[in-house]
Design a protein around this motif. Structure first.
Motif, mmCIF file in Angstrom:
data_model
loop_
_atom_site.group_PDB
_atom_site.id
_atom_site.type_symbol
_atom_site.label_atom_id
_atom_site.label_comp_id
_atom_site.label_asym_id
_atom_site.label_seq_id
_atom_site.Cartn_x
_atom_site.Cartn_y
_atom_site.Cartn_z
ATOM 1 N N MET A 89 0.825 -1.215 0.000
ATOM 2 C CA MET A 89 0.000 0.000 0.000
ATOM 3 C C MET A 89 0.857 1.262 0.000
ATOM 4 S SD MET A 89 -3.331 0.541 2.426
ATOM 5 C CE MET A 89 -2.894 2.248 2.737
ATOM 6 N N ILE A 90 0.445 2.236 -0.780
ATOM 7 C CA ILE A 90 1.195 3.487 -0.876
ATOM 8 C C ILE A 90 0.865 4.380 0.329
ATOM 9 C CG2 ILE A 90 1.671 5.503 -2.323
ATOM 10 C CD1 ILE A 90 0.597 3.945 -4.707
ATOM 11 N N PRO A 91 1.890 4.870 1.043
ATOM 12 C CA PRO A 91 1.604 5.755 2.175
ATOM 13 C C PRO A 91 0.948 7.061 1.728
ATOM 14 C CG PRO A 91 3.989 5.351 1.943
ATOM 15 C CD PRO A 91 3.310 4.591 0.871
ATOM 16 N N GLN A 92 -0.043 7.503 2.506
ATOM 17 C CA GLN A 92 -0.750 8.744 2.195
ATOM 18 C C GLN A 92 -0.390 9.822 3.198
ATOM 19 O OE1 GLN A 92 -4.946 8.865 1.970
ATOM 20 N NE2 GLN A 92 -4.954 8.495 -0.231
ATOM 21 N N VAL A 93 -0.189 11.025 2.710
ATOM 22 C CA VAL A 93 -0.005 12.174 3.584
ATOM 23 C C VAL A 93 -1.164 13.125 3.314
ATOM 24 C CG1 VAL A 93 1.484 14.138 4.133
ATOM 25 C CG2 VAL A 93 2.511 11.927 3.616
ATOM 26 N N ILE A 94 -1.995 13.340 4.353
ATOM 27 C CA ILE A 94 -3.149 14.227 4.208
ATOM 28 C C ILE A 94 -2.760 15.618 4.692
ATOM 29 C CG2 ILE A 94 -5.613 14.525 4.744
ATOM 30 C CD1 ILE A 94 -5.233 11.801 3.606
ATOM 31 N N ILE A 95 -2.920 16.619 3.830
ATOM 32 C CA ILE A 95 -2.543 17.992 4.194
ATOM 33 C C ILE A 95 -3.619 18.606 5.083
ATOM 34 C CG2 ILE A 95 -1.847 20.254 3.313
ATOM 35 C CD1 ILE A 95 -0.011 17.969 2.406
ATOM 36 N N GLY A 96 -3.200 19.043 6.268
ATOM 37 C CA GLY A 96 -4.107 19.695 7.210
ATOM 38 C C GLY A 96 -3.600 21.079 7.546
ATOM 39 N N LYS A 97 -3.774 21.481 8.816
ATOM 40 C CA LYS A 97 -3.410 22.848 9.159
ATOM 41 C C LYS A 97 -2.045 22.998 9.835
ATOM 42 C CE LYS A 97 -7.375 22.582 12.209
ATOM 43 N NZ LYS A 97 -8.469 23.296 12.871
ATOM 44 N N LYS A 98 -1.276 21.921 9.853
ATOM 45 C CA LYS A 98 0.070 22.048 10.427
ATOM 46 C C LYS A 98 0.976 22.859 9.509
ATOM 47 C CE LYS A 98 -0.090 17.458 12.531
ATOM 48 N NZ LYS A 98 0.478 16.125 12.371
ATOM 49 N N LEU A 154 3.818 23.800 6.870
ATOM 50 C CA LEU A 154 4.247 23.142 5.633
ATOM 51 C C LEU A 154 5.299 22.068 5.853
ATOM 52 C CD1 LEU A 154 3.212 24.377 2.861
ATOM 53 C CD2 LEU A 154 5.598 24.948 2.484
ATOM 54 N N LEU A 155 6.292 22.400 6.681
ATOM 55 C CA LEU A 155 7.429 21.497 6.832
ATOM 56 C C LEU A 155 7.068 20.170 7.511
ATOM 57 C CD1 LEU A 155 10.562 23.742 7.493
ATOM 58 C CD2 LEU A 155 9.952 22.468 5.431
ATOM 59 N N SER A 156 5.964 20.149 8.273
ATOM 60 C CA SER A 156 5.521 18.876 8.870
ATOM 61 C C SER A 156 5.205 17.866 7.784
ATOM 62 C CB SER A 156 4.246 19.055 9.689
ATOM 63 O OG SER A 156 4.272 20.228 10.430
ATOM 64 N N TYR A 157 4.572 18.354 6.717
ATOM 65 C CA TYR A 157 4.169 17.443 5.637
ATOM 66 C C TYR A 157 5.354 17.077 4.758
ATOM 67 C CZ TYR A 157 -0.180 19.086 7.504
ATOM 68 O OH TYR A 157 -1.180 19.390 8.369
ATOM 69 N N VAL A 158 6.263 18.043 4.608
ATOM 70 C CA VAL A 158 7.499 17.748 3.882
ATOM 71 C C VAL A 158 8.251 16.630 4.611
ATOM 72 C CG1 VAL A 158 9.736 18.687 3.172
ATOM 73 C CG2 VAL A 158 7.683 20.086 2.921
ATOM 74 N N THR A 159 8.349 16.773 5.924
ATOM 75 C CA THR A 159 9.024 15.767 6.740
ATOM 76 C C THR A 159 8.315 14.410 6.658
ATOM 77 O OG1 THR A 159 9.536 17.559 8.269
ATOM 78 C CG2 THR A 159 9.972 15.339 9.044
ATOM 79 N N ALA A 160 6.984 14.428 6.716
ATOM 80 C CA ALA A 160 6.215 13.182 6.636
ATOM 81 C C ALA A 160 6.510 12.433 5.335
ATOM 82 C CB ALA A 160 4.719 13.482 6.746
ATOM 83 N N CYS A 161 6.617 13.192 4.235
ATOM 84 C CA CYS A 161 6.925 12.562 2.934
ATOM 85 C C CYS A 161 8.338 11.981 2.946
ATOM 86 C CB CYS A 161 6.825 13.584 1.801
ATOM 87 S SG CYS A 161 5.151 14.139 1.508
ATOM 88 N N LEU A 162 9.281 12.782 3.438
ATOM 89 C CA LEU A 162 10.675 12.333 3.478
ATOM 90 C C LEU A 162 10.815 11.078 4.322
ATOM 91 C CD1 LEU A 162 12.625 15.699 3.852
ATOM 92 C CD2 LEU A 162 12.443 14.237 1.829
ATOM 93 N N THR A 163 10.092 11.024 5.456
ATOM 94 C CA THR A 163 10.136 9.855 6.329
ATOM 95 C C THR A 163 9.667 8.614 5.582
ATOM 96 O OG1 THR A 163 9.641 11.324 8.179
ATOM 97 C CG2 THR A 163 9.401 8.973 8.581
ATOM 98 N N SER A 164 8.563 8.759 4.850
ATOM 99 C CA SER A 164 8.051 7.628 4.081
ATOM 100 C C SER A 164 9.058 7.155 3.044
ATOM 101 C CB SER A 164 6.757 8.008 3.359
ATOM 102 O OG SER A 164 5.718 8.144 4.277
ATOM 103 N N PHE A 165 9.666 8.085 2.332
ATOM 104 C CA PHE A 165 10.663 7.716 1.329
ATOM 105 C C PHE A 165 11.867 7.045 1.975
ATOM 106 C CE2 PHE A 165 8.734 10.996 -1.637
ATOM 107 C CZ PHE A 165 8.328 10.068 -2.579
ATOM 108 N N ASN A 166 12.289 7.589 3.114
ATOM 109 C CA ASN A 166 13.462 7.033 3.792
ATOM 110 C C ASN A 166 13.212 5.638 4.354
ATOM 111 O OD1 ASN A 166 15.070 9.198 3.198
ATOM 112 N ND2 ASN A 166 14.634 10.270 5.127
ATOM 113 N N ARG A 167 11.940 5.329 4.616
ATOM 114 C CA ARG A 167 11.586 3.988 5.089
ATOM 115 C C ARG A 167 11.529 2.983 3.944
ATOM 116 N NH1 ARG A 167 6.877 5.709 9.165
ATOM 117 N NH2 ARG A 167 8.136 6.198 10.971
ATOM 118 N N GLY A 168 11.805 3.458 2.752
ATOM 119 C CA GLY A 168 11.914 2.529 1.635
ATOM 120 C C GLY A 168 10.759 2.577 0.658
ATOM 121 N N SER A 169 9.776 3.441 0.920
ATOM 122 C CA SER A 169 8.651 3.547 -0.004
ATOM 123 C C SER A 169 9.119 4.235 -1.291
ATOM 124 C CB SER A 169 7.547 4.363 0.659
ATOM 125 O OG SER A 169 6.413 4.407 -0.149
#
Lengths: 87, 87
Positions: B1-10, B12-27
């Motif tokens: 399953m592809i990891p999803q990042v839902i954009i909310g009110k945090k 910008l960099l929280s979501y950038v980090t969330a994406c990077l974390t997913s990529f770094n975990r091998g996705s």
């Protein structure tokens, strides 16, 4: 040349009308363009067009990117979206 | 399953980090999703990722559409964007 509709601060329906006018004049494509916060409105315009007005409109392509604009003599990066509609 | 990042009110960099974390975990793919006004922020997140952090990130696809949500017991149409990133 493909007619461009630039999303600004007018009401949503102005841009919907602008697109419809272009299509009715015989254009088979219209490019919608928006920057910054107006990106959301751009998506709204496309959805309104697709749902309510012209059912045979298709999204040909969507591209996003960054542009550098100058505000108060300082360069600032701003996101944009460009949606090409085809009839 | 592809990891999803839902954009909310945090921020910008929280979501950038969330994406990077997913990529770094091998996705090899991450899906970014936003509704309404947050659509603009979603595009900002993608541009920030592409420009500053990971240069080998590519946009695989962008789709937009309308969803019906219920607010105060009334149905309301809201636009969304879904951007799939590939590394």
């Amino acid at each position: 040349m493909i007619p461009q509709v630039i999303i600004g601060k007018k009401p949503l329906l102005s841009y919907v009308t602008a697109c419809l006018t272009s299509f009715n004049r015989g254009s088979d494509r219209v490019v919608l363009r928006a920057r910054g916060r107006r990106i959301s409105s751009c998506v709204d315009v496309v959805n309104t067009l697709k749902r309510g007005f012209v059912t045979d409109i298709q999204i040909e392509s969507i591209s996003i990117g960054t542009e550098t604009i100058v505000v108060d003599n300082k360069p600032r990066n701003i996101s944009y979206i460009e949606i090409t509609l085809r009839r």
